[in-house]
Enzyme design. Structure first.
Site, PDB file in Angstrom:
ATOM      1  N   GLU A   1      -1.743  -9.458   3.366  1.00  0.00           N
ATOM      2  CA  GLU A   1      -1.550  -9.973   4.670  1.00  0.00           C
ATOM      3  C   GLU A   1      -2.931 -10.289   5.108  1.00  0.00           C
ATOM      4  O   GLU A   1      -2.926 -11.157   6.045  1.00  0.00           O
ATOM      5  CB  GLU A   1      -1.044  -8.878   5.778  1.00  0.00           C
ATOM      6  CG  GLU A   1      -1.588  -7.559   5.716  1.00  0.00           C
ATOM      7  CD  GLU A   1      -1.162  -6.765   4.869  1.00  0.00           C
ATOM      8  OE1 GLU A   1      -0.517  -6.813   3.823  1.00  0.00           O
ATOM      9  OE2 GLU A   1      -1.309  -5.438   5.243  1.00  0.00           O
TER      10      GLU A   1
ATOM     11  N   CYS B   1       0.824  -1.240   0.069  1.00  0.00           N
ATOM     12  CA  CYS B   1       0.008   0.048   0.141  1.00  0.00           C
ATOM     13  C   CYS B   1       0.751   1.296   0.197  1.00  0.00           C
ATOM     14  O   CYS B   1       1.430   1.606  -1.026  1.00  0.00           O
ATOM     15  CB  CYS B   1      -0.817  -0.012   1.042  1.00  0.00           C
ATOM     16  SG  CYS B   1      -2.258   0.874   1.127  1.00  0.00           S
TER      17      CYS B   1
ATOM     18  N   HIS C   1      -3.699  -5.341   0.284  1.00  0.00           N
ATOM     19  CA  HIS C   1      -2.975  -5.880   1.545  1.00  0.00           C
ATOM     20  C   HIS C   1      -3.107  -7.176   1.522  1.00  0.00           C
ATOM     21  O   HIS C   1      -4.047  -7.774   1.975  1.00  0.00           O
ATOM     22  CB  HIS C   1      -3.809  -5.347   2.557  1.00  0.00           C
ATOM     23  CG  HIS C   1      -3.508  -3.836   3.009  1.00  0.00           C
ATOM     24  ND1 HIS C   1      -2.547  -3.285   3.805  1.00  0.00           N
ATOM     25  CD2 HIS C   1      -4.182  -2.691   2.483  1.00  0.00           C
ATOM     26  CE1 HIS C   1      -2.640  -1.998   3.812  1.00  0.00           C
ATOM     27  NE2 HIS C   1      -3.629  -1.516   3.096  1.00  0.00           N
TER      28      HIS C   1
END
Ligand SMILES: *[C@@H]1O[C@H](CO)[C@@H](O)[C@H](O)[C@H]1NC(C)=O
Length: 567
Positions: free
Chosen positions: A535, A406, A533
């Site tokens: 994750e 990001c 993102h």
């Protein structure tokens, strides 16, 4: 539907979430379909407006829901996909009930906490628990309900009352409560008083825990267990000792050794429950994989280390980057390495720190230079961004593996624009008012006025562009032409500058080809930036490809990892 309520006494932050998700995992290994609901008794409608420095990371779901970071735990442990319905806050419930009141749904009645709020909570739970969350696309068998905070807080009172009623609604054999307590060690002695008091408190609220999970430093001695059993009037087998272990990934094994499955089997009368054989087999497989993979986290094994510098802004509260850390852990386990995470406050890499605090400056640069790779995660605001740009520059030129998430991707673009393309004053409109070369701009469709949910949020498609077959990241995504990842951003790379940034490969874009989603450098060991993102979708048994590639590059095993992903 069977419910497992996990509540906490004494103090918060003693691992209730891990105990809850580990219990869920154990039920899943029996072949049951498990879902989960997190209750947060605060008034915020969602976690989107809460500062990461105060409350830890804001977790983002497929549907764009901005929720408490504990929902991430459930998704990662149980390999499920939750929705914003699975996150309940006081704010959400009140909003829902007040909206109904305004519509006249209560037919002139006085609207009260009991029964309207408490019924609202139960109805919500019953509805959300039934939503399919895994690839069976069927209604789950068990729902883990984690109640945030501790029993006895003013905020949680309506939820406790709702749970008391839900126990009756669900019926015997369908509701079980695990109360998590703390057994502190003082002067070498394991103290049971706090647990006794916590149990008294929860009982006086009308609930009665079936299992007491005692968190303690070391193994609970038998005398402690029997004391708790006696004073709390439960069987010793209902006292589950959860001592500190090397890694949270070992908690499921610990709970199993403590006989929690035997207890749940009995409480829920699971012997009379038919589970499809293919799910039983799948459950067994998950359990085998889990045990094999997490074995490497045993500290006595002395694995080779991989050192990763996390250059961020909220380095004081590590929970601000919880999913990032988890993704690195998943990837390190997959590469059979011990993760050595080094935290660097980005502003310490800036020239101004050299004057104000030379030792912090030199320490930060020393940490950066001795790491195997650099990760710049997402974040907001100006502070530390010049330090992050310096870190990206170092990784690009050295060359060392780099992963920018990001903001970390946007700053890598600025660095490239400034130092390779000669756009000396390239900048972002988020970080300065009128940069002369705005390579990062505000996304046109975003409303600047309202707070909360006003970003590009949730699952979106990214398409790998033509001629990007060389991309290592693409191979790590099993050469899929199109991938889906979760987003949370307001700013983006300015499409007008793409032509001037030659050499920087924008290998992934959105459906319309307007949004720059992925950058990757060709002649570099691993230099990747992603606007999304990744994750949020990393799982213990299925690490996120960008993280896996990055950690593998840092550990010197990228080629093998790519080969394994392509096979
Ligand atoms: C995790 O879930 C995904 C999608 O629902 C599925 O394809 C995959 O097989 C699951 N993995 C495991 C280990 O169960």
């Amino acid at each position: 539907m069977k419910y497992v309520l996990v509540s906490g006494g004494v103090i918060s932050g003693i691992g209730k979430g891990i105990i809850a998700s580990s219990t869920g995992l154990l039920l899943k290994t029996m072949g049951l379909k498990v879902t989960s609901i997190k209750i947060d008794p605060y008034l915020n409608v969602d976690a989107g407006t809460m500062a990461p420095t105060e409350h830890g990371e804001c977790f983002v779901l497929d549907d764009g829901g901005e929720v408490d970071l504990d929902l991430g735990n459930y998704e990662r442990y149980l390999n499920i996909t939750l929705t914003r319905e699975h996150s309940i806050t006081t704010g959400k419930i009140y909003q829902h009930v007040i909206e109904r009141e305004r519509r006249g749904d209560y037919l002139g009645k006085t609207v009260q906490v009991v029964p309207h709020i408490t019924n609202g909570i139960q109805d919500w739970i019953e509805r959300a628990a039934r939503l399919p969350v895994d690839d069976t696309r069927e209604e789950p068998d068990v729902c883990i309900i984690e109640l945030g905070g501790t029993v006895g807080d003013i905020e949680s009172a309506p939820f406790i009352e709702a749970m008391r009623q839900l126990r009756r609604r669900a019926g015997r054999d369908n509701f079980c409560q695990i109360h998590v307590s703390l057994v502190p060690v003082i002067g070498g002695e394991q103290k049971t008083k706090p647990t006794q008091q916590a149990i008294r408190e929860v009982r006086s609220a009308g609930l009665s825990p079936d299992l007491i999970a005692c968190r303690c430093q070391d193994q609970l001695i038998e005398a402690t267990t029997s004391k708790i059993a006696m004073f709390c009037q439960v069987e010793p087998s209902q006292v589950i000792a959860v001592h500190d272990v090397d890694s949270t990934y070992h908690v499921p094994m610990l709970l199993e050794q403590q006989g929690i499955l035997v207890q749940l089997r009995e409480l829920f009368r699971l012997d009379h429950y038919t589970i499809p054989p293919f799910l039983v087999e799948k459950g067994r497989q998950i359990w085998r994989d889990w045990k094999t993979l997490t074995k490497s986290q045993n500290r006595r094994l002395h694995l080779e280390e991989v050192t990763i510098a996390l250059v961020g802004k909220y380095t004081n509260l590590h929970d601000s980057y919880l999913s990032v850390i988890k993704s690195l852990e998943h990837s390190a386990m997959a590469c059979s390495r011990a993760l050595n995470l080094v935290w660097i406050d980005a502003s310490n890499l800036e020239k101004t720190t050299l004057e104000s605090s030379p030792e912090s400056y030199h320490k930060a640069w020393h940490d950066l230079c001795t790491a195997d790779g650099v990760l710049v995660p997402g974040g907001f605001g100006h502070r530390g961004t010049e330090g992050m740009i310096a870190a990206a520059n170092w990784a690009r030129t050295k060359p060392k593996p780099y992963l920018g998430i990001c903001l970390g991707m946007q700053l890598a673009v600025i660095e490239y624009a400034r130092n390779v393309c000669g756009l000396k004053s390239a900048g972002s409109v988020e970080l300065e008012d009128h940069p002369s070369d705005p390579v990062i701009i505000f996304m046109p469709e975003i409303d600047k006025a309202t707070m909360g949910g006003n970003m590009r949020l949730g699952l979106r498609a990214t398409n790998f562009q033509e001629g990007t077959e060389w991309s290592r990241l693409r191979k790590l995504y099993h050469n899929e032409p199109s991938i889906h990842e979760r987003h949370r951003h307001r700013y983006e790379v300015n499409p007008d500058y793409i032509d001037r940034l030659s050499g920087l490969n924008f290998i992934g874009k959105d459906d319309k080809g307007e949004r720059m989603e992925i950058i990757e450098l060709k002649d570099h060991p691993f230099f990747v930036g992603v606007q999304f993102h990744p994750e949020y979708l990393s799982r213990v048994l299925r690490p996120s490809p960008p993280y896996l590639g990055f950690v593998a590059a840092c550990a010197g095993v990228l080629e093998q990892t790519i080969a394994a992903a392509s096979s």
